[in-house]
Scaffold this motif. Structure first.
Motif, PDB file in Angstrom:
ATOM      1  N   PHE A 105       0.819  -1.222   0.000  1.00  0.00           N
ATOM      2  CA  PHE A 105       0.000   0.000   0.000  1.00  0.00           C
ATOM      3  C   PHE A 105       0.848   1.265   0.000  1.00  0.00           C
ATOM      4  O   PHE A 105       0.379   2.334  -0.369  1.00  0.00           O
ATOM      5  CB  PHE A 105      -0.963  -0.007   1.200  1.00  0.00           C
ATOM      6  CG  PHE A 105      -0.353   0.468   2.490  1.00  0.00           C
ATOM      7  CD1 PHE A 105      -0.396   1.811   2.836  1.00  0.00           C
ATOM      8  CD2 PHE A 105       0.277  -0.412   3.354  1.00  0.00           C
ATOM      9  CE1 PHE A 105       0.170   2.267   4.016  1.00  0.00           C
ATOM     10  CE2 PHE A 105       0.852   0.023   4.534  1.00  0.00           C
ATOM     11  CZ  PHE A 105       0.797   1.367   4.864  1.00  0.00           C
ATOM     12  N   LYS A 106       2.122   1.158   0.420  1.00  0.00           N
ATOM     13  CA  LYS A 106       2.959   2.358   0.484  1.00  0.00           C
ATOM     14  C   LYS A 106       3.171   2.995  -0.887  1.00  0.00           C
ATOM     15  O   LYS A 106       3.566   4.155  -0.973  1.00  0.00           O
ATOM     16  CB  LYS A 106       4.286   2.045   1.166  1.00  0.00           C
ATOM     17  CG  LYS A 106       4.102   1.704   2.643  1.00  0.00           C
ATOM     18  CD  LYS A 106       5.394   1.749   3.429  1.00  0.00           C
ATOM     19  CE  LYS A 106       5.152   1.569   4.915  1.00  0.00           C
ATOM     20  NZ  LYS A 106       4.726   0.192   5.269  1.00  0.00           N
ATOM     21  N   ASP A 107       2.894   2.228  -1.956  1.00  0.00           N
ATOM     22  CA  ASP A 107       2.984   2.803  -3.301  1.00  0.00           C
ATOM     23  C   ASP A 107       2.053   4.012  -3.459  1.00  0.00           C
ATOM     24  O   ASP A 107       2.411   4.969  -4.135  1.00  0.00           O
ATOM     25  CB  ASP A 107       2.595   1.758  -4.355  1.00  0.00           C
ATOM     26  CG  ASP A 107       3.725   0.765  -4.630  1.00  0.00           C
ATOM     27  OD1 ASP A 107       4.901   1.155  -4.516  1.00  0.00           O
ATOM     28  OD2 ASP A 107       3.419  -0.391  -4.967  1.00  0.00           O
ATOM     29  N   SER A 247      -1.722  -2.289  11.657  1.00  0.00           N
ATOM     30  CA  SER A 247      -1.043  -1.021  11.931  1.00  0.00           C
ATOM     31  C   SER A 247       0.336  -1.186  12.554  1.00  0.00           C
ATOM     32  O   SER A 247       0.567  -2.087  13.360  1.00  0.00           O
ATOM     33  CB  SER A 247      -1.904  -0.167  12.860  1.00  0.00           C
ATOM     34  OG  SER A 247      -3.119   0.160  12.210  1.00  0.00           O
ATOM     35  N   GLY A 248       1.234  -0.294  12.165  1.00  0.00           N
ATOM     36  CA  GLY A 248       2.587  -0.273  12.720  1.00  0.00           C
ATOM     37  C   GLY A 248       2.922   1.128  13.194  1.00  0.00           C
ATOM     38  O   GLY A 248       2.975   1.424  14.376  1.00  0.00           O
ATOM     39  N   ASN A 249       3.090   2.025  12.220  1.00  0.00           N
ATOM     40  CA  ASN A 249       3.341   3.417  12.569  1.00  0.00           C
ATOM     41  C   ASN A 249       2.040   4.226  12.602  1.00  0.00           C
ATOM     42  O   ASN A 249       2.042   5.426  12.818  1.00  0.00           O
ATOM     43  CB  ASN A 249       4.333   4.012  11.569  1.00  0.00           C
ATOM     44  CG  ASN A 249       5.239   5.035  12.213  1.00  0.00           C
ATOM     45  OD1 ASN A 249       5.308   5.119  13.436  1.00  0.00           O
ATOM     46  ND2 ASN A 249       5.895   5.834  11.410  1.00  0.00           N
ATOM     47  N   PHE A 250       0.914   3.576  12.337  1.00  0.00           N
ATOM     48  CA  PHE A 250      -0.440   4.148  12.427  1.00  0.00           C
ATOM     49  C   PHE A 250      -0.717   5.276  11.435  1.00  0.00           C
ATOM     50  O   PHE A 250      -1.595   6.106  11.657  1.00  0.00           O
ATOM     51  CB  PHE A 250      -0.763   4.563  13.869  1.00  0.00           C
ATOM     52  CG  PHE A 250      -1.092   3.373  14.751  1.00  0.00           C
ATOM     53  CD1 PHE A 250      -0.122   2.433  15.063  1.00  0.00           C
ATOM     54  CD2 PHE A 250      -2.379   3.187  15.246  1.00  0.00           C
ATOM     55  CE1 PHE A 250      -0.425   1.312  15.842  1.00  0.00           C
ATOM     56  CE2 PHE A 250      -2.692   2.071  16.029  1.00  0.00           C
ATOM     57  CZ  PHE A 250      -1.704   1.137  16.330  1.00  0.00           C
TER      58      PHE A 250
HETATM   59  C1  PLP Z   1       4.035  -0.065   6.503  1.00  0.00           C
HETATM   60  C2  PLP Z   1       3.188  -1.288   6.519  1.00  0.00           C
HETATM   61  C3  PLP Z   1       2.169  -1.502   7.475  1.00  0.00           C
HETATM   62  C4  PLP Z   1       1.907  -0.531   8.600  1.00  0.00           C
HETATM   63  O1  PLP Z   1       1.326   0.670   8.156  1.00  0.00           O
HETATM   64  P1  PLP Z   1       1.360   1.969   9.109  1.00  0.00           P
HETATM   65  O2  PLP Z   1       0.830   3.066   8.276  1.00  0.00           O
HETATM   66  O3  PLP Z   1       2.804   2.152   9.472  1.00  0.00           O
HETATM   67  O4  PLP Z   1       0.523   1.657  10.289  1.00  0.00           O
HETATM   68  C5  PLP Z   1       1.381  -2.640   7.382  1.00  0.00           C
HETATM   69  N1  PLP Z   1       1.600  -3.561   6.417  1.00  0.00           N
HETATM   70  C6  PLP Z   1       2.574  -3.408   5.489  1.00  0.00           C
HETATM   71  C7  PLP Z   1       2.760  -4.471   4.466  1.00  0.00           C
HETATM   72  C8  PLP Z   1       3.398  -2.278   5.497  1.00  0.00           C
HETATM   73  O5  PLP Z   1       4.363  -2.152   4.578  1.00  0.00           O
END
Ligand code: PLP
Length: 433
Positions: A105-107, A247-250
């Motif tokens: 999704f970061k794309d 979620s990781g960095n939210f």
């Molecule tokens: C970065 C990432 C997350 C976490 O997203 P946040 O916006 O940091 O909460 C979850 N899954 C994948 C595959 C990621 O690359």
């Protein structure tokens, strides 16, 4: 629209400055002065395309800082792939966000931010050099997002021999305006070199350097588009709509909460985490206590002090307010692996470890609530990115999709550097001055 810092509400900064600086000097996070009300368009009776949603939202935040034409081009060139709701069973859907070039999704965030920067830089006529330290995933999304973008060089530092084969290929085979540096050291060493370069005034007087870090608001805005797109695709919108975000960095869930504040009828959000359970514990104990991060199989979520919680608390002010819209649960490695195996066996669908944690959140909600819901969990990465983890769980070989096979065939181009600032400095000056 102007933007303030979570540490200084009186600050009034343009979108351009927010985008190009990434972070206010007071080390807070940028926030929009108000959240636009779009409830009249987001009530489910509209038929907007993904790109039309993107333009509508972006124009509310960026206003007249870019012309209509420029902003339309930014949206058209960044939203070039779909985000479908994949039906799993009952009314449970996976919102697949992994059909972009780096399969995560970061794309969305990286491409939109890059195209916006390109427009502002062309107005200014000044080239910039973006430095990124990466342990793998963020770097490839950023590199791809900026690939071929006029006026911008991207210099990626990654720890030599410490990223997966796929990640290394994704980082080192783009060429053109993307420069890959293999540092003989750890990820922390890469980060130290980048930080030192930012604070080195002699370097900054000769080179225009910038960052594209994950807390840039320019990455969050486009992430709100797909919540809206997903909602508009739901057949029966009158049910309770529950979205669960691994979620990781939210950052991703912050974008969802922003969409809700714009008027999107999502009833409730669940933030699912892995063993890094700082936010679930905050909900349990009313105390926010950052922890060192713990390594898990969903490693992109291994964050011990999620920076976007500051943004969320800036929107909601108190935990009790936040509880009305969101809750948060943590899931362990065993639960994650079990979920992957069950879904693979029953539905012939392979979830990546992050996405599986999203489904676990929906399941837990259903255990405690009997209402009819649309349950949407966000598919944050393509399973093929995590074959090392998944193959032993399902006990089967996984075929790589075409995008990854093509990358694996390309030639690596990178430069090896010692973990030494003088060497890094000389490289920058000799290559980019
Ligand atoms: C970065 C990432 C997350 C976490 O997203 P946040 O916006 O940091 O909460 C979850 N899954 C994948 C595959 C990621 O690359």
């Amino acid at each position: 629209m102007k933007f303030y810092s979570t540490n200084n509400k009186n600050l009034q900064v343009s979108f351009k400055d927010v985008l190009l600086s990434g972070m206010p000097i007071d080390k807070g996070l940028y926030m929009p002065q108000y959240i636009p009300d779009l409830s009249n368009v987001l009530d489910g009776n509209t038929n907007l395309s993904f790109q039309e949603i993107g333009y509508l939202i972006a124009s509310k935040f960026i206003g007249n800082e870019l012309s209509k034409n420029d902003l339309e081009e930014v949206v058209e060139n960044s939203i070039t792939f779909d985000a479908p709701n994949k039906h799993l069973y009952d009314s449970i859907f996976c919102l697949e966000l992994f059909h972009g070039p780096t399969l995560a999704f970061k794309d969305f965030g990286a491409r939109f931010m890059a195209r916006c920067m390109e427009k502002f830089i062309s107005l200014n006529n000044k080239n910039i050099n973006i430095l990124v330290a990466t342990s793998g995933d963020t770097g490839s999304a950023v590199a791809n997002g900026f690939y071929n973008v006029e006026g911008i060089n991207v210099i990626i530092l990654f720890p030599k021999g410490k990223v997966s084969d796929i990640q290394e290929k994704q980082l080192t085979t783009l060429d053109k305006n993307i420069y890959a540096l293999e540092i003989e050291g750890s990820f922390d060493d890469c980060q130290k070199l980048v930080k030192k370069a930012f604070s080195d005034s002699s370097l900054n007087t000769v080179l225009n350097i910038s960052s594209a870090n994950s807390i840039n608001l320019g990455r969050l805005i486009p992430q709100s588009f797909y919540y809206i797109h997903s909602f508009l695709q739901l057949e029966n919108k009158k049910k309770k709509n529950i979205f669960c975000v691994p979620s990781g960095n939210f950052g991703n869930i912050t974008a969802g909460l922003l969409a809700k504040k714009m008027g999107l009828p999502i009833n409730h959000f669940i933030a699912s985490t892995n063993l890094n359970d700082v936010v679930p514990n905050f909900f349990k104990n009313n105390k926010y206590i950052p922890q060192p991060s713990i390594s898990t199989i969903s490693n992109a979520m291994d964050v011990g002090n999620p920076s976007n919680m500051n943004r969320i608390m800036d929107i909601y002010q108190t935990l009790d307010n936040l509880r009305k819209d969101m809750q948060s649960w943590s899931f362990n490695e065993k639960e994650t692996k079990q979920c992957i195996l069950e879904i693979f066996n029953h539905y012939d669908c392979l979830l990546d470890p992050h996405t599986a944690i999203g489904l676990l959140g929906i399941n837990k909600y259903l255990e405690n609530n009997s209402d009819a819901i649309n349950g949407v969990f966000l598919g944050t990465a393509h399973p093929a990115k995590f074959i090392d983890v998944l193959e032993p769980i399902i006990n089967q070989k996984i075929n790589l999709p075409k995008t990854l096979l093509e990358v694996m065939d390309k030639n690596k181009k990178s430069k090896v550097l010692k973990n030494n600032y003088e060497e890094f400095y000389d490289y920058l000056i000799n290559t980019f001055q």
